[in-house]
Every structure is written in C-alpha cells, then in structure tokens.
Design a protein around this motif. Structure first.
Motif, mmCIF file in Angstrom:
data_model
loop_
_atom_site.group_PDB
_atom_site.id
_atom_site.type_symbol
_atom_site.label_atom_id
_atom_site.label_comp_id
_atom_site.label_asym_id
_atom_site.label_seq_id
_atom_site.Cartn_x
_atom_site.Cartn_y
_atom_site.Cartn_z
ATOM 1 N N ILE A 28 -57.420 -70.868 43.184
ATOM 2 C CA ILE A 28 -56.586 -71.519 42.463
ATOM 3 C C ILE A 28 -58.375 -72.733 42.953
ATOM 4 N N VAL A 29 -58.783 -73.297 43.051
ATOM 5 C CA VAL A 29 -59.662 -73.851 43.315
ATOM 6 C C VAL A 29 -61.069 -73.326 42.235
ATOM 7 N N ASP A 30 -61.212 -72.473 42.069
ATOM 8 C CA ASP A 30 -62.010 -71.917 42.271
ATOM 9 C C ASP A 30 -61.896 -71.519 40.497
ATOM 10 N N ALA A 31 -61.264 -71.014 39.935
ATOM 11 C CA ALA A 31 -60.423 -71.123 38.359
ATOM 12 C C ALA A 31 -59.943 -72.476 38.436
ATOM 13 N N VAL A 51 -54.493 -60.226 45.005
ATOM 14 C CA VAL A 51 -53.882 -61.430 45.657
ATOM 15 C C VAL A 51 -52.785 -61.457 46.273
ATOM 16 N N SER A 52 -52.557 -60.090 46.213
ATOM 17 C CA SER A 52 -51.488 -60.009 47.607
ATOM 18 C C SER A 52 -51.947 -59.583 48.285
ATOM 19 N N ASP A 53 -52.820 -59.406 48.922
ATOM 20 C CA ASP A 53 -53.103 -59.142 50.496
ATOM 21 C C ASP A 53 -53.837 -60.653 50.968
ATOM 22 N N ALA A 62 -55.996 -69.558 52.708
ATOM 23 C CA ALA A 62 -56.945 -70.520 52.674
ATOM 24 C C ALA A 62 -58.141 -68.939 51.056
ATOM 25 N N GLN A 63 -58.069 -67.816 51.145
ATOM 26 C CA GLN A 63 -58.330 -66.844 50.338
ATOM 27 C C GLN A 63 -57.872 -67.554 49.036
#
Length: 69
Positions: free
Chosen positions: A25-28, A13-15, A19-20
């Motif tokens: 977070i929401v998806d998890a 997730v570093s890049d 929004a991503q």
C-alpha cells in the motif's frame, strides 16, 4: 483479452502478511502511478466488505477529513 483486476490483485497479495500488505500500500501511494490505483481500489473494497458498521463509519470520517485538507 479479458483481465479480471480484482482476481489478479487478490491472487497477488493473498499470501502476504500484514507487513507485506502495508509495504504494498505504501509503495503504491508513494509511487503515485495511475496504473496502481485500481489495485488500491480492490484492496479498499476488501477492507470495506469485511468492516463492521463502526469501522465503515470511522473510514468515512477519516476520508471526509482527508478530503478537506
């Protein structure tokens, strides 16, 4: 096999932009899969490490209230 979950999550997730990161977070959370919990823990750890004392206090207050519901 030695897997470093922290490094793997941060690398994945570093890049990402805000929004991503939010989508991740929401998806998890929506999936509710146990295997995603370590990743959320790593993200929380990053947040905690970069928060000042007021932000930490706010997070703890939010957490405390959320656990009471």
């Amino acid at each position: 096999m030695d897997i470093n979950i922290r490094k793997a999550v941060i690398h994945n997730v570093s890049d990402n932009d805000q929004a991503q990161l939010r989508d991740t977070i929401v998806d998890a959370i929506q999936r509710g899969e146990e295997k995603l919990l370590p990743g959320l823990g790593v993200l929380f750890e990053v947040i905690w490490q970069h928060a000042d004392e007021q932000e930490k206090s706010n997070m703890l207050e939010t957490l405390e209230q959320g656990l009471k519901h």
